[in-house]
Scaffold this active site. Sequence first.
Site, PDB file in Angstrom:
ATOM      1  N   HIS A   1      40.207  44.322  41.145  1.00  0.00           N
ATOM      2  CA  HIS A   1      40.514  44.490  39.718  1.00  0.00           C
ATOM      3  C   HIS A   1      41.807  45.266  39.595  1.00  0.00           C
ATOM      4  O   HIS A   1      42.097  46.136  40.417  1.00  0.00           O
ATOM      5  CB  HIS A   1      39.372  45.256  39.032  1.00  0.00           C
ATOM      6  CG  HIS A   1      39.378  45.134  37.541  1.00  0.00           C
ATOM      7  ND1 HIS A   1      40.151  45.925  36.730  1.00  0.00           N
ATOM      8  CD2 HIS A   1      38.696  44.292  36.728  1.00  0.00           C
ATOM      9  CE1 HIS A   1      39.950  45.579  35.466  1.00  0.00           C
ATOM     10  NE2 HIS A   1      39.074  44.588  35.437  1.00  0.00           N
TER      11      HIS A   1
ATOM     12  N   ASP B   1      32.435  39.811  37.545  1.00  0.00           N
ATOM     13  CA  ASP B   1      32.105  38.404  37.777  1.00  0.00           C
ATOM     14  C   ASP B   1      31.211  38.159  38.988  1.00  0.00           C
ATOM     15  O   ASP B   1      30.734  37.052  39.183  1.00  0.00           O
ATOM     16  CB  ASP B   1      33.402  37.587  37.937  1.00  0.00           C
ATOM     17  CG  ASP B   1      34.179  37.529  36.642  1.00  0.00           C
ATOM     18  OD1 ASP B   1      33.555  37.236  35.616  1.00  0.00           O
ATOM     19  OD2 ASP B   1      35.392  37.789  36.650  1.00  0.00           O
TER      20      ASP B   1
END
Length: 377
Positions: A259, A313
């Site tokens: 991320h 996710d």
Amino acid sequence: MPKKDDIKIFKGLENIYICETSISFIDGKEGKLVYRGIPVEVLAEKSTYEEVVFFLWFGHLPRKDELEEFEDEMKSARKLDEEMKDMIEKFKTSHPMDLLRTIVSIMGLSNSEKKKSDEEKALEIISKVPTAVAYHHRISMGEKPLEPSDELDHASNFYYMMTGRSPDEKISRIMNATLILHAEQGLNASTFSAIVISSTLSDLYSAITGAVGALKGPLHGGANEKVMELVEKIGKPENVESEIEKMIAQKHRIPGFGHRIYKTFDPRYRILKRYSKEMVRNDEDERYYRIVERMEEEVLKKLSGKGIFPNVDLYSGILYKFLGFDRRFYTAVFAVARLAGWIAHIFEYSKMNKIIRPCGYYVGPMDVEYKPLEERE
Ligand code: CMC
């Protein structure tokens, strides 16, 4: 032109602040996310999606009467008109994100001329989009599409329209939590796209259409579908180690990890992991769950030193699978939730609007001679 040494290029706009915001804050070192000061875990456990949308858009938790009015307005805007249903039927084999992009754009065709406020348009988008996604889901699965139910809250109704099943209390909580967890995440690529479009004083539909296009990419919202593709390719937990090793050796990015902001565990991942585990019902679910868990173990072992941790996710895909959603629709489910954040940021940025226009440092040639077509080799 300034000298190269006199400028700094921020690839991917990393660490660049373009505005002040009061909508959400991410502490990437500590793995914390707050919406307007409230930890996302608290909202996921206690709140409803409608309440969070109101909170994000209008800046305060609604009073009871405000919430009831908002819920009623959302309910009354859920139904699709026949033209939209026909369009979905016509393009039912398209990827759900491609169709969703078109759906939002078509909503703009029928509404752009009407004298509606942006707030009314936003309410219509956030209420109708889940119906459209679910309509597409049902027909693409060969099932009869369902009309929205006025008896159910937004998240529960979405589940009902997707699957045809009435959610029990636990599923309603999970649905509300997953939509809340995906509702907002600062100036990520799709939200930034929405802001860029709206900063030109273009319309809300164009901004949301652009945001859907940005979310679709596998480095962003499209990662949840990619995680499930990988899980299916891996097939069984024993294969995880070699597949992850191979991907790292080939410098492939492993979907569901990494991320820009979080350099530790994403707080949303923990909740989605817990819900996925609670939803395991049979051996096949167990196998899927174990594969993802093994992926997590292997990636943490090999890449956490580089700041690569599971993101939102990683477990959302299997949670959606266990809820009965088709893999191709996972990113569209994400989009249904993220409408809240996109619109909140469009509203906030428009109050301090400045057209967004960064620079690219020119490194191409100068004084190039224009050769007529017939002289070119
Ligand atoms: N697997 C393997 N290596 C990775 C991964 C990954 N998932 N993510 C980052 N890296 C490596 C990357 O190759 C680079 O290595 P090196 O320095 O040796 O070249 C290093 O980590 C730093 O990566 P970066 O490209 O500078 O990171 P970024 O901030 O530009 O990218 C990201 C962030 C999310 C695009 C990236 O982590 C990624 O591609 N992840 C996989 C796709 C994914 O799961 N996306 C969903 C993100 S969260 C939800 C959302 O935003 O929608």
